[in-house]
Enzyme design. Structure first.
Site, PDB file in Angstrom:
ATOM      1  N   GLU A   5       0.863  -1.181   0.000  1.00  0.00           N
ATOM      2  CA  GLU A   5       0.000   0.000   0.000  1.00  0.00           C
ATOM      3  C   GLU A   5       0.898   1.229   0.000  1.00  0.00           C
ATOM      4  O   GLU A   5       1.694   1.418   0.916  1.00  0.00           O
ATOM      5  CB  GLU A   5      -0.863   0.029   1.264  1.00  0.00           C
ATOM      6  CG  GLU A   5      -1.817  -1.136   1.384  1.00  0.00           C
ATOM      7  CD  GLU A   5      -2.567  -1.094   2.719  1.00  0.00           C
ATOM      8  OE1 GLU A   5      -2.441  -0.095   3.445  1.00  0.00           O
ATOM      9  OE2 GLU A   5      -3.260  -2.072   3.018  1.00  0.00           O
ATOM     10  N   ASP A  31      -5.983   7.515  11.297  1.00  0.00           N
ATOM     11  CA  ASP A  31      -4.615   7.108  11.606  1.00  0.00           C
ATOM     12  C   ASP A  31      -4.157   7.521  12.995  1.00  0.00           C
ATOM     13  O   ASP A  31      -4.493   8.596  13.480  1.00  0.00           O
ATOM     14  CB  ASP A  31      -3.653   7.692  10.566  1.00  0.00           C
ATOM     15  CG  ASP A  31      -3.726   6.931   9.255  1.00  0.00           C
ATOM     16  OD1 ASP A  31      -3.577   5.695   9.291  1.00  0.00           O
ATOM     17  OD2 ASP A  31      -3.951   7.564   8.213  1.00  0.00           O
ATOM     18  N   TYR A  43     -10.721  -5.121   3.461  1.00  0.00           N
ATOM     19  CA  TYR A  43      -9.765  -4.688   4.478  1.00  0.00           C
ATOM     20  C   TYR A  43     -10.513  -4.730   5.803  1.00  0.00           C
ATOM     21  O   TYR A  43     -11.368  -3.892   6.059  1.00  0.00           O
ATOM     22  CB  TYR A  43      -9.306  -3.257   4.154  1.00  0.00           C
ATOM     23  CG  TYR A  43      -8.134  -2.740   4.971  1.00  0.00           C
ATOM     24  CD1 TYR A  43      -8.100  -2.850   6.361  1.00  0.00           C
ATOM     25  CD2 TYR A  43      -7.063  -2.114   4.346  1.00  0.00           C
ATOM     26  CE1 TYR A  43      -7.039  -2.358   7.092  1.00  0.00           C
ATOM     27  CE2 TYR A  43      -5.987  -1.611   5.074  1.00  0.00           C
ATOM     28  CZ  TYR A  43      -5.991  -1.734   6.440  1.00  0.00           C
ATOM     29  OH  TYR A  43      -4.937  -1.230   7.174  1.00  0.00           O
TER      30      TYR A  43
END
Lengths: 270, 418
Positions: free
Chosen positions: A52, A63, A178
């Site tokens: 990625e 994040d 994912y």
């Protein structure tokens, strides 16, 4: 082979070897553009099944601190969308063959223009797209356009996602699903949540054959060992970045980590 | 004002949404998948609550007996005479905690209790929403964590102390521009991590659906009251209603009650040091940097670079120092129902001083932007009737104002920023 086929092939190959695909995240431009290209090439060389490429965004709300800091540094170094596409193209020119998926937030894609972004990504040799702030209801336009461009679409699901919704999300995946391991943000964790295996099994049942790669928190060979028989793929991001920082971005140290994770897979055969 | 069984309905009908969660092309729910079930749950609870007479009664009762509503409508006679118009102030500065933020904080804290959530997180810029949230949590016995940028903590120190006195934990946010935007990032990250036990008490009319609807609804008490007070005290509606727009909660709260009336509506963005240099927070006025994008869960106008990276903003007022505008404002602007203008730091400071000297009211620097626009409008259209939402009081800004005025007439360019 287009991006969708390349991503599928990476999972098929890993499955054929009786192991999960090992997927690594690295932000383009960290610590600088040239070093990040060298690092990604080294990860591919060391046996990463898919990489990625992080396209930095100023406000990465999914994040944790490690990736926030790294992507912030990339932005301060002037890295923007064209540099990320350029990095992909240069990696291809260097002979890197593993699937490269761009991971970013929706605003940089919208700002560049969806069709322009997809066309330039394909041109640069990008194989797929991961956008963590596009839930099912908002994803359709990009997902359909990515599919038409031959780019793998990688939607995300979380521990809070009900089974029925998880199945609908997985049905939109043309690359893999994912699966976020924890209720939380990215970042290496010493221990994975106690119910991670149950979460993974539930997701794989609901995903109906779509490969499921688990990410967020995976940081150690023990994690890989414990999850290897249950996941189609395992995604490592923050732990890799931390190791990069600790080693002065030494490609050999990062490659050794990739190999150590591969060797932690019980059924791994070279 | 509408009455049913003795309970005043402090809100206006929800706007019609052709696509759920969207105001025309703006709004939506651009958040990590982890949060979707919580947003669904919140939306359902909100719709149930506003239909529930018990909830309405409890909320109304708190607004009356705790917040001190209805807040007065004051005619600013000397200011009006000075600029040649009639100016009316909706006195949200007189609400408990000193700003309109308490209306929404109490409404959402009641929702949090309804959802069985014992922990609340919130962001704050100027500190007014943080203080309001800490207050609501103290009143209702909820655990409270407030995220605040370190630059804002430095310029709004009294509010940091207030929040701590009220029992809230204030967590400094040192990332990015260290202002409201970064505080929201951190609050969302906390919420993603603790979503099962925690309610995110978002303070402005922005963020993912259903927040813009919730905040608009709980703030619409401002407009509903002001409209009734204009009719009752002065026998007619104003020609123009003016409010400042950061995320846009006080503005939408005022405008919501006037949308069907022949009243011109004006939203005022922070013009900072002027539009050309980029040191401002004017998403609409800056046609080069202000473009449609996605930030903090909503599609709307955002100050961004050509590659979609969010730009740092500047305003002397921390509460307007934010790069995105609430999605309903973008839609109201598209339809030409609301006109948006910008007022510079210097103009806001002048209005701050004028209101202090002529009316004996120290407005929040945010609200001073609306006062400045009213003064400008008055000069352009003598004799007009102008309603201004005085969204908060200025005590929190004394240090900033003192510094800005300290060097004579000119303001230091670095004032109020990082």
């Amino acid at each position: 082979m287009n991006g969708i086929e390349a991503v599928r092939e990476a999972f098929r190959r890993a499955r054929g070897q009786g192991r999960p695909a090992l997927i690594f995240y690295w932000p383009v431009g960290y610590p600088d553009l040239e070093a990040s290209i060298r690092i990604v090439a080294a990860l591919a060389q060391a046996g990463a099944d898919l990489i990625e490429l992080g396209l930095p965004f100023s406000d990465p709300l999914a994040d944790g601190p490690v990736i926030q800091r790294a992507t912030q540094r990339a932005l301060e170094g002037g890295v923007r969308t064209p540099h990320v596409l350029e990095a992909a193209a240069r990696l291809r020119a260097m002979g890197v063959r593993v699937p490269l998926c761009v991971m970013t937030y929706i605003n940089p894609v919208m700002a560049w223009g969806i069709s322009r972004f997809l066309a330039e990504a394909v041109q640069a040799g990008v194989h797929g797209l991961i956008v963590p702030d596009l839930p099912l209801e908002e994803a359709e336009e990009l997902q359909v356009a990515a599919g038409a461009a031959g780019l793998a679409w990688v939607p995300l699901a979380a521990p809070t996602t009900p089974d029925e919704r998880l199945a609908r999300i997985a049905a939109t995946a043309t690359g893999f699903l994912y699966l976020v391991s924890v209720t939380g943000i990215t970042g290496a964790r010493d221990q994975l949540p106690a119910d991670v295996l149950r979460h993974l099994r539930r997701a794989r049942r609901a995903a109906n054959g779509v490969p499921v790669a688990l990410g967020f928190g995976i940081s150690r060979p023990e994690h890989v060992r414990a999850l290897a028989s249950e996941a189609d793929g395992l995604i490592i991001g923050s732990a890799l970045i931390r190791l990069g920082e600790a080693s002065g971005f030494d490609e050999e140290a990062l490659s050794a980590f990739v190999r150590a994770l591969r060797e932690a897979i019980p059924s791994f055969v070279e | 004002m509408a009455f049913t069984e003795g309970v005043r309905i402090p809100w206006v009908p929800l706007p019609v949404q052709e696509r759920r969660g969207y105001f025309g092309p703006y709004g939506g729910r651009y958040v990590p998948e982890t949060l979707i079930p919580a947003l669904e749950e919140l939306e359902a609870a909100f719709h149930e609550a506003v239909e529930d007479p018990e909830f309405r009664k409890e909320f109304e009762n708190l607004l009356r007996t705790y917040v001190g509503r209805p807040t007065p409508l004051t005619e600013a006679r000397r200011l009006g005479e000075a600029v040649g118009a009639r100016i009316f102030l909706k006195r949200e500065d007189l609400a408990h905690t000193g700003a309109h933020k308490i209306n929404n904080a109490l409404g959402q804290a009641l929702l949090a209790k309804r959802l069985g959530k014992r922990r609340v997180v919130a962001e704050t810029g100027a500190g007014q929403h943080g203080v309001a949230t800490a207050t609501a949590c103290a009143l209702l016995g909820l655990e409270c964590v407030i995220y605040m940028g370190t630059a804002d903590m430095a310029r709004q120190r009294p509010n940091v102390f207030r929040m701590r006195l009220l029992g809230a934990e204030v967590r400094p946010v040192d990332a990015g521009s260290q202002t409201l935007k970064d505080a929201i990032n951190e609050a969302i990250r906390d919420w993603v991590t603790n979503v099962r036990t925690t309610h995110y008490l978002l303070g402005s009319a922005l963020g993912p659906h259903p927040y813009p609807l919730i905040v608009r609804t709980f703030q619409s008490v401002i407009g509903v009251e002001a409209r009734a007070q204009m009719l009752e005290q002065f026998g007619r509606l104003p020609d123009v209603a003016v409010a400042c727009v950061g995320g846009g909660s006080n503005a939408i709260g005022l405008f919501a009650a006037f949308l069907e009336d022949p009243v011109e509506l004006v939203g005022v963005e922070a013009g900072g040091e002027g539009i050309p240099g980029g040191r401002h927070a004017a998403r609409f006025a800056d046609r080069e940097r202000g473009r449609v994008g996605v930030l903090h869960g909503a599609r709307t106008f955002i100050l961004q670079d050509p590659w979609g990276q969010i730009l740092d903003t500047h305003s002397i007022s921390a509460g307007l120092d934010y790069p995105a505008v609430g999605p309903e404002h973008a839609w109201l602007r598209d339809r030409n129902r609301v006109r948006y203008t910008a007022i510079t730091d210097a103009e806001a400071l002048a209005a701050f001083q004028a209101l202090a000297r002529l009316e004996g009211i120290l407005p929040a620097l945010e609200s001073a932007h609306a006062v400045a626009e009213a003064m400008r409008l008055a000069r352009a259209r003598p004799g007009s009737w102008i309603l201004v939402n005085l969204s908060g009081r200025g005590d929190k800004d004394l240090e900033t104002v003192a510094k800005a005025l300290g060097n004579g007439e000119a303001m230091e360019p670095s004032e109020g920023s990082r």
